[in-house]
Write a protein that holds these residues in place. Structure first.
Motif: not given
Length: 120
Positions: A52, A109, A113
């Motif tokens: 992330t 982000a 992840a």
């Protein structure tokens, strides 16, 4: 610890995909952020939080760089309207670009992840 090599790979992939995305304006640029964030997260590895973080950095850095380049270009084109036209043209592009940078950093982000989890 930040793996700047992973962020660099994500940045380059995001910029290249973003240039290719001009043929599908909205979907293409969101997809460019997803691809670049995934690459950054995958290269960095380390799990969910690491992916992330690296995806967020890759999306943010590429968004800020592209925004600054477009604001400078808008300012130069705005000079045809005089000094005030250059200021307003560049500032308008800058404000909209920074807002879009924030929005596109979120998808980078999320993809980072996923890449961080798969990169382990």
């Amino acid at each position: 610890m930040t793996d700047w090599r992973a962020v660099g790979y994500g940045f380059v992939v995001t910029v290249i995909a973003g240039l290719l995305a001009t043929f599908a304006p909205v979907v293409g640029h969101v997809g460019a952020g997803l691809i670049g964030g995934f690459v950054a997260g995958y290269v960095a590895g380390g799990g969910l939080l690491s992916g992330t973080w690296h995806g967020l950095l890759a999306g943010s850095v590429s968004g800020v760089v592209v925004t600054l380049l477009l604001a400078a270009f808008g300012g130069l084109l705005g000079l045809a309207g005089g000094p005030l036209g250059g200021l307003l043209g560049g500032a308008g592009v800058l404000v909209v670009g920074l807002l879009l940078t924030f929005l596109f950093a979120i998808d980078s982000a999320l993809a980072g992840a996923v890449g961080g989890v798969l990169g382990e």
